[in-house]
Scaffold this active site. Structure first.
Site, PDB file in Angstrom:
ATOM      1  N   HIS A 269       0.795  -1.331  -0.195  1.00  0.00           N
ATOM      2  CA  HIS A 269       0.123   0.054   0.010  1.00  0.00           C
ATOM      3  C   HIS A 269       0.772   1.177   0.065  1.00  0.00           C
ATOM      4  O   HIS A 269       0.321   2.486   0.100  1.00  0.00           O
ATOM      5  CB  HIS A 269      -1.033  -0.158   1.271  1.00  0.00           C
ATOM      6  N   CYS A 270       2.277   1.264  -0.018  1.00  0.00           N
ATOM      7  CA  CYS A 270       2.995   2.400   0.130  1.00  0.00           C
ATOM      8  C   CYS A 270       4.145   2.678  -0.940  1.00  0.00           C
ATOM      9  O   CYS A 270       4.086   3.340  -1.554  1.00  0.00           O
ATOM     10  CB  CYS A 270       3.549   2.344   1.592  1.00  0.00           C
ATOM     11  N   ILE A 271       5.071   1.538  -0.843  1.00  0.00           N
ATOM     12  CA  ILE A 271       6.280   1.841  -1.662  1.00  0.00           C
ATOM     13  C   ILE A 271       5.930   1.832  -3.155  1.00  0.00           C
ATOM     14  O   ILE A 271       6.648   2.757  -3.938  1.00  0.00           O
ATOM     15  CB  ILE A 271       7.178   0.641  -1.319  1.00  0.00           C
ATOM     16  N   ASP A 274       3.738   5.694  -2.816  1.00  0.00           N
ATOM     17  CA  ASP A 274       4.093   7.194  -2.415  1.00  0.00           C
ATOM     18  C   ASP A 274       5.280   7.841  -3.196  1.00  0.00           C
ATOM     19  O   ASP A 274       5.225   9.147  -3.116  1.00  0.00           O
ATOM     20  CB  ASP A 274       4.805   6.673  -0.835  1.00  0.00           C
TER      21      ASP A 274
END
Length: 451
Positions: A269-271, A274
């Site tokens: 969900h991030c790398i 973002d």
């Protein structure tokens, strides 16, 4: 009673918008600290599950949630009018990318719109969703303020990035340091006071914009370094060197080096997401974030590299990808979780299907899934399944997999996670490993006959 006093006495009524991987664990920590917590989500199924004491998040135990619901510490609703009764509101909604890699802040805007309708004097609003620097100040503050209702005076606004790592047994919400930056010093002070009631270490920074940048640096750092070792894997393939041996040997240096390892691509969900928020924001300032773009380019090519590994292995055994039976071992983006967001396994499976392979999968955490190629269900992992498979692709290194048994009963294994380390001498050319020389010097293994 002032908000400060309510927070110190745990008498504040606190709320969380968004009850997913970030929001639900936050709700539980708040409630365990003694607060009365209201969770708000547009999904009635999540609301029903919570109110009935059932957890749908792996990091939250059902028995823990059920006890807190029974004690009256946690409730959930789809009705945003409850916001008028809350002293603090934490926003934990998704922030995906559009197809053009632009930030999609529609979920944030929807949450802020609901808050605006019910905003009251003295209320603390904290954004936790990852976003570009300036969102809290330029977007949320502008939306909530009026000439007679100002942040830092009439209400309080801050940013505190979530740092959830699904499946991490060591670091959870409570013991992961929490960065907090407010629009004004008073906003920061109150946000720090809130989070310090249930998180061990709170780290105040000078502004919301700084806190937003902190989260983007953390994940850009990982994206760039993973891109580096993914490219190293390609280099080592070319040079006939084992990338994992190189990395582990380099990691013996006690300073100036931190090991990262190659894999089939970025997930979660991030790398994968973002860094693009930061790159997008910088474009408005005529600044090109070259490292971000290059790392993204390298990481996005990894699923195709895995497919080529499969093709090369099959070709060595006299088979084409088209018509071959391929078993994907693991589809979650990381081991021991069910989270499939941005999982590179989905891209690997799609590319194999496009090349004519008959693809099935096994994942102990994902019973079924819907891909762009249709619905799929996890197959039984048995000797019979492996015997009838031309190639097994290890995409997720779930702890419960007995890799030695998998290799022993398979005809060809493409390992993208270095799970077969130490098995090369026993099984030779059955194993093709990402970032390592293929063991083609040993006798050929006959593959399964076509159906």
């Amino acid at each position: 009673m002032s908000l400060s006093e309510k927070l110190k006495n745990h008498e504040a009524r606190v709320g969380v918008i968004g009850l997913g991987y970030v929001g639900l664990p936050l709700v539980v920590e708040m409630a365990e600290a003694g607060f009365e917590v209201v969770g708000i989500d547009s999904d009635p199924r999540k609301v029903t599950e919570i109110n009935e004491g059932r957890s749908y998040i792996g990091d939250v135990k059902t028995e823990t949630l059920a006890a807190l619901v029974k004690a009256g510490k946690i409730s959930a609703t789809t009705d945003p009018s409850i916001l008028a009764e809350l002293d603090t509101v934490s926003i934990c909604v998704p922030t995906p990318l559009s197809k053009t890699k632009d930030p999609d802040v529609s979920y944030i805007l929807s949450a802020v719109s609901s808050i605006k309708k019910h905003l009251k004097s003295g209320q603390l609003i904290v954004l936790e969703s990852t976003t570009y620097p300036g969102t809290t100040d330029e977007l949320i503050r502008t939306e909530l303020e009026s000439e007679t209702f100002q942040s830092g005076k009439d209400f309080f606004l801050a940013f505190s990035p979530e740092r959830i790592d699904p499946g991490n047994k060591t670091h959870g919400t409570r013991n992961t340091p929490k960065v907090v930056g407010g629009i004004t010093p008073r906003c920061t002070e109150l946000a720090v006071l809130l989070y310090s009631q249930f998180i061990k270490t709170v780290v105040p920074v000078s502004s919301a914009r700084t806190a937003e940048m902190v989260k983007l640096l953390e994940n850009t750092f990982r994206s760039v370094n993973i891109g580096l070792v993914n490219e190293l894997a390609s280099m080592c393939d070319t040079l006939g060197v084992d990338a994992y041996e190189v990395i582990d040997a380099a990691a013996t240096k006690p300073f100036g080096f931190m090991p990262f390892y190659p894999g089939p691509g970025l997930g979660g969900h991030c790398i994968p997401i973002d860094p693009h928020y930061l790159a997008w924001k910088l474009k408005a300032h005529d600044f090109t974030a070259r490292f971000i773009g290059l790392a993204s380019e390298v990481n996005q090519k990894m699923p195709a590299l895995v497919v080529e590994k499969v093709a090369d292995g099959l070709n060595h055994h006299g088979r084409a990808v088209k018509g071959s039976r391929v078993l994907a071992l693991g589809v979650a983006y990381k081991k021991d979780v069910s989270d499939m967001r941005e999982s590179p396994a989905l891209s690997v499976i799609h590319q194999l299907v496009e090349r004519g392979a008959s693809v099935s999968y096994h994942d102990p955490y994902v019973a079924e899934m819907v891909t762009e190629d249709g619905a799929m269900a996890s197959v039984e992992l048995s000797e019979e399944t492996l015997r009838l498979t031309d190639c097994v692709v290890i995409l997720t290194d779930h702890t419960e997999y007995d890799i030695s048994w998998v290799v022993e009963n398979s005809r060809l294994v493409v390992d993208t996670r270095n799970t077969t380390r130490g098995l090369e001498d026993r099984f030779g050319e059955r194993i093709i490993k990402l970032g390592a020389p293929a063991g083609y010097s040993q006798p050929q293994v006959k593959l399964a006959e076509s159906a």
